[in-house]
Design a protein around this motif. Structure first.
Motif, PDB file in Angstrom:
ATOM      1  N   CYS A   9      -2.451   0.988  17.457  1.00  8.90           N
ATOM      2  CA  CYS A   9      -2.042   1.842  16.333  1.00  8.90           C
ATOM      3  C   CYS A   9      -3.185   2.728  15.853  1.00  8.90           C
ATOM      4  CB  CYS A   9      -1.535   0.994  15.176  1.00  8.90           C
ATOM      5  SG  CYS A   9      -0.121  -0.041  15.620  1.00  8.90           S
ATOM      6  N   LEU A  10      -4.431   2.333  16.122  1.00  9.82           N
ATOM      7  CA  LEU A  10      -5.576   3.097  15.643  1.00  9.82           C
ATOM      8  C   LEU A  10      -5.739   4.448  16.333  1.00  9.82           C
ATOM      9  CD1 LEU A  10      -8.208   0.244  15.259  1.00  9.82           C
ATOM     10  CD2 LEU A  10      -6.834   1.343  13.481  1.00  9.82           C
ATOM     11  N   ASP A  11      -5.067   4.631  17.463  1.00  7.54           N
ATOM     12  CA  ASP A  11      -5.113   5.947  18.100  1.00  7.54           C
ATOM     13  C   ASP A  11      -3.721   6.553  18.216  1.00  7.54           C
ATOM     14  OD1 ASP A  11      -3.983   4.566  20.185  1.00  7.54           O
ATOM     15  OD2 ASP A  11      -5.561   4.985  21.627  1.00  7.54           O
ATOM     16  N   CYS A  12      -2.802   6.104  17.379  1.00  5.59           N
ATOM     17  CA  CYS A  12      -1.422   6.593  17.457  1.00  5.59           C
ATOM     18  C   CYS A  12      -0.992   7.276  16.160  1.00  5.59           C
ATOM     19  CB  CYS A  12      -0.481   5.449  17.812  1.00  5.59           C
ATOM     20  SG  CYS A  12       1.226   6.008  18.032  1.00  5.59           S
ATOM     21  N   GLY A  13      -0.430   6.526  15.224  1.00  5.29           N
ATOM     22  CA  GLY A  13       0.046   7.084  13.961  1.00  5.29           C
ATOM     23  C   GLY A  13       1.407   7.746  14.031  1.00  5.29           C
ATOM     24  N   ALA A  14       2.070   7.645  15.173  1.00  3.59           N
ATOM     25  CA  ALA A  14       3.356   8.325  15.340  1.00  3.59           C
ATOM     26  C   ALA A  14       4.409   7.846  14.344  1.00  3.59           C
ATOM     27  CB  ALA A  14       3.865   8.144  16.771  1.00  3.59           C
ATOM     28  N   CYS A  15       4.432   6.558  14.049  1.00  4.73           N
ATOM     29  CA  CYS A  15       5.436   6.058  13.104  1.00  4.73           C
ATOM     30  C   CYS A  15       5.229   6.660  11.718  1.00  4.73           C
ATOM     31  CB  CYS A  15       5.434   4.531  13.052  1.00  4.73           C
ATOM     32  SG  CYS A  15       3.880   3.790  12.546  1.00  4.73           S
ATOM     33  N   CYS A  16       3.995   6.919  11.346  1.00  3.27           N
ATOM     34  CA  CYS A  16       3.667   7.494  10.035  1.00  3.27           C
ATOM     35  C   CYS A  16       4.053   8.972   9.945  1.00  3.27           C
ATOM     36  CB  CYS A  16       2.177   7.361   9.767  1.00  3.27           C
ATOM     37  SG  CYS A  16       1.542   5.686   9.944  1.00  3.27           S
ATOM     38  N   ALA A  17       4.343   9.565  11.080  1.00  3.61           N
ATOM     39  CA  ALA A  17       4.723  10.973  11.121  1.00  3.61           C
ATOM     40  C   ALA A  17       6.106  11.141  11.751  1.00  3.61           C
ATOM     41  CB  ALA A  17       3.675  11.769  11.905  1.00  3.61           C
ATOM     42  N   THR A  18       6.957  10.111  11.578  1.00  2.00           N
ATOM     43  CA  THR A  18       8.306  10.157  12.139  1.00  2.00           C
ATOM     44  C   THR A  18       9.378   9.709  11.158  1.00  2.00           C
ATOM     45  OG1 THR A  18       7.485   9.797  14.384  1.00  2.00           O
ATOM     46  CG2 THR A  18       9.796   9.291  13.998  1.00  2.00           C
ATOM     47  N   PHE A  19       9.114   8.650  10.420  1.00  2.00           N
ATOM     48  CA  PHE A  19      10.139   8.019   9.589  1.00  2.00           C
ATOM     49  C   PHE A  19       9.888   8.190   8.097  1.00  2.00           C
ATOM     50  CE2 PHE A  19       9.584   5.279  13.397  1.00  2.00           C
ATOM     51  CZ  PHE A  19      10.785   5.601  14.013  1.00  2.00           C
ATOM     52  N   ARG A  20      10.980   8.177   7.316  1.00  2.00           N
ATOM     53  CA  ARG A  20      10.817   8.084   5.872  1.00  2.00           C
ATOM     54  C   ARG A  20      10.472   6.632   5.557  1.00  2.00           C
ATOM     55  NH1 ARG A  20      15.376   9.210   1.367  1.00  2.00           N
ATOM     56  NH2 ARG A  20      16.022   7.120   1.924  1.00  2.00           N
ATOM     57  N   VAL A  21       9.461   6.445   4.768  1.00  2.00           N
ATOM     58  CA  VAL A  21       9.003   5.117   4.390  1.00  2.00           C
ATOM     59  C   VAL A  21       9.461   4.865   2.955  1.00  2.00           C
ATOM     60  CG1 VAL A  21       7.003   3.615   4.103  1.00  2.00           C
ATOM     61  CG2 VAL A  21       7.006   5.347   5.903  1.00  2.00           C
ATOM     62  N   SER A  22      10.666   4.309   2.812  1.00  2.00           N
ATOM     63  CA  SER A  22      11.207   4.068   1.477  1.00  2.00           C
ATOM     64  C   SER A  22      11.251   2.578   1.178  1.00  2.00           C
ATOM     65  CB  SER A  22      12.584   4.703   1.319  1.00  2.00           C
ATOM     66  OG  SER A  22      13.478   4.202   2.267  1.00  2.00           O
ATOM     67  N   PHE A  23      11.135   2.248  -0.098  1.00  2.00           N
ATOM     68  CA  PHE A  23      11.051   0.863  -0.539  1.00  2.00           C
ATOM     69  C   PHE A  23      11.440   0.798  -2.011  1.00  2.00           C
ATOM     70  CE2 PHE A  23       7.087   3.125  -0.281  1.00  2.00           C
ATOM     71  CZ  PHE A  23       6.620   3.096  -1.583  1.00  2.00           C
ATOM     72  N   TYR A  24      11.771  -0.399  -2.478  1.00  2.00           N
ATOM     73  CA  TYR A  24      12.133  -0.591  -3.870  1.00  2.00           C
ATOM     74  C   TYR A  24      10.947  -0.164  -4.731  1.00  2.00           C
ATOM     75  CZ  TYR A  24      14.175  -2.751  -7.992  1.00  2.00           C
ATOM     76  OH  TYR A  24      14.703  -2.966  -9.239  1.00  2.00           O
ATOM     77  N   TRP A  25      11.192   0.608  -5.783  1.00  2.00           N
ATOM     78  CA  TRP A  25      10.137   1.254  -6.562  1.00  2.00           C
ATOM     79  C   TRP A  25       9.066   0.296  -7.072  1.00  2.00           C
ATOM     80  CZ3 TRP A  25       9.133  -0.186 -11.521  1.00  2.00           C
ATOM     81  CH2 TRP A  25      10.117  -0.919 -12.173  1.00  2.00           C
ATOM     82  N   SER A  26       9.427  -0.929  -7.454  1.00  2.00           N
ATOM     83  CA  SER A  26       8.438  -1.839  -8.023  1.00  2.00           C
ATOM     84  C   SER A  26       7.447  -2.370  -6.983  1.00  2.00           C
ATOM     85  CB  SER A  26       9.116  -2.998  -8.746  1.00  2.00           C
ATOM     86  OG  SER A  26       9.807  -3.814  -7.833  1.00  2.00           O
ATOM     87  N   GLU A  27       7.778  -2.227  -5.713  1.00  2.00           N
ATOM     88  CA  GLU A  27       6.862  -2.674  -4.659  1.00  2.00           C
ATOM     89  C   GLU A  27       5.558  -1.890  -4.718  1.00  2.00           C
ATOM     90  OE1 GLU A  27       6.638  -3.319   0.180  1.00  2.00           O
ATOM     91  OE2 GLU A  27       8.549  -2.768  -0.706  1.00  2.00           O
ATOM     92  N   ALA A  28       5.642  -0.598  -4.987  1.00  2.00           N
ATOM     93  CA  ALA A  28       4.438   0.227  -5.071  1.00  2.00           C
ATOM     94  C   ALA A  28       3.516  -0.272  -6.175  1.00  2.00           C
ATOM     95  CB  ALA A  28       4.815   1.688  -5.312  1.00  2.00           C
ATOM     96  N   GLU A  29       4.091  -0.573  -7.312  1.00  2.00           N
ATOM     97  CA  GLU A  29       3.293  -1.074  -8.433  1.00  2.00           C
ATOM     98  C   GLU A  29       2.692  -2.442  -8.101  1.00  2.00           C
ATOM     99  OE1 GLU A  29       4.374  -2.517 -12.836  1.00  2.00           O
ATOM    100  OE2 GLU A  29       4.909  -0.430 -12.404  1.00  2.00           O
ATOM    101  N   ALA A  30       3.484  -3.325  -7.516  1.00  2.00           N
ATOM    102  CA  ALA A  30       3.013  -4.670  -7.177  1.00  2.00           C
ATOM    103  C   ALA A  30       1.875  -4.624  -6.155  1.00  2.00           C
ATOM    104  CB  ALA A  30       4.169  -5.508  -6.642  1.00  2.00           C
ATOM    105  N   LEU A  31       1.928  -3.664  -5.247  1.00  2.00           N
ATOM    106  CA  LEU A  31       0.892  -3.534  -4.219  1.00  2.00           C
ATOM    107  C   LEU A  31      -0.323  -2.752  -4.698  1.00  2.00           C
ATOM    108  CD1 LEU A  31       3.180  -2.729  -1.165  1.00  2.00           C
ATOM    109  CD2 LEU A  31       1.855  -4.827  -1.526  1.00  2.00           C
ATOM    110  N   GLY A  32      -0.175  -2.067  -5.820  1.00  2.00           N
ATOM    111  CA  GLY A  32      -1.265  -1.232  -6.312  1.00  2.00           C
ATOM    112  C   GLY A  32      -1.408   0.066  -5.552  1.00  2.00           C
ATOM    113  N   LEU A  33      -0.297   0.575  -5.008  1.00  2.00           N
ATOM    114  CA  LEU A  33      -0.337   1.854  -4.297  1.00  2.00           C
ATOM    115  C   LEU A  33      -0.654   2.976  -5.286  1.00  2.00           C
ATOM    116  CD1 LEU A  33       2.706   1.818  -1.858  1.00  2.00           C
ATOM    117  CD2 LEU A  33       0.358   2.366  -1.276  1.00  2.00           C
ATOM    118  N   PRO A  34      -1.598   3.831  -4.981  1.00  3.03           N
ATOM    119  CA  PRO A  34      -1.886   4.959  -5.871  1.00  3.03           C
ATOM    120  C   PRO A  34      -0.656   5.853  -6.028  1.00  3.03           C
ATOM    121  CG  PRO A  34      -3.613   4.710  -4.217  1.00  3.03           C
ATOM    122  CD  PRO A  34      -2.485   3.803  -3.827  1.00  3.03           C
ATOM    123  N   THR A  35      -0.372   6.280  -7.242  1.00  3.79           N
ATOM    124  CA  THR A  35       0.814   7.094  -7.505  1.00  3.79           C
ATOM    125  C   THR A  35       0.805   8.401  -6.716  1.00  3.79           C
ATOM    126  OG1 THR A  35      -0.225   8.028  -9.481  1.00  3.79           O
ATOM    127  CG2 THR A  35       1.232   6.128  -9.791  1.00  3.79           C
TER     128      THR A  35
END
Length: 104
Positions: A9-35
């Motif tokens: 994966c360190l020389d790929c990244g294709a999944c990060c530039a192919t799919f919508r990455v959606s998740f329940y809104w509170s997951e971002a807060e629980a993980l500490g994802l920057p807004t």
């Protein structure tokens, strides 16, 4: 052995530039994802910024797809990112979209 040999994966990244990455809104807060790395999809779901359009490209992805990449939020990435595994169906679909060969 290079890091890419142990983690393709360190020389790929294709999944990060192919799919919508959606998740329940509170997951971002629980993980500490920057807004600045997320955006609202609807009242219940958020997604990684940049993955909602017709040509997705996650805002956390750094580098060039198919060459060398990293994730600014790897340790805090949401569940959809954790579910894709090197060589699985989603991985191979993403790699094909970017003209990359199958792995494994």
């Amino acid at each position: 052995m290079s890091p890419a040999d142990s983690n393709p994966c360190l020389d790929c990244g294709a999944c990060c530039a192919t799919f919508r990455v959606s998740f329940y809104w509170s997951e971002a807060e629980a993980l500490g994802l920057p807004t600045e790395l997320t955006e609202q999809v609807n009242a219940w779901f958020a997604c990684m910024r940049g993955t909602q359009g017709t040509q997705p490209h996650c805002a956390a992805l750094v580098g060039t797809v198919g060459r060398a990449v990293s994730c600014k939020a790897y340790d805090r990435r949401p569940s959809p990112c954790r579910e894709v595994e090197a060589g699985d169906e989603q991985c191979l679909k993403a790699r094909a979209r970017h003209g990359l060969p199958d792995i494994f």
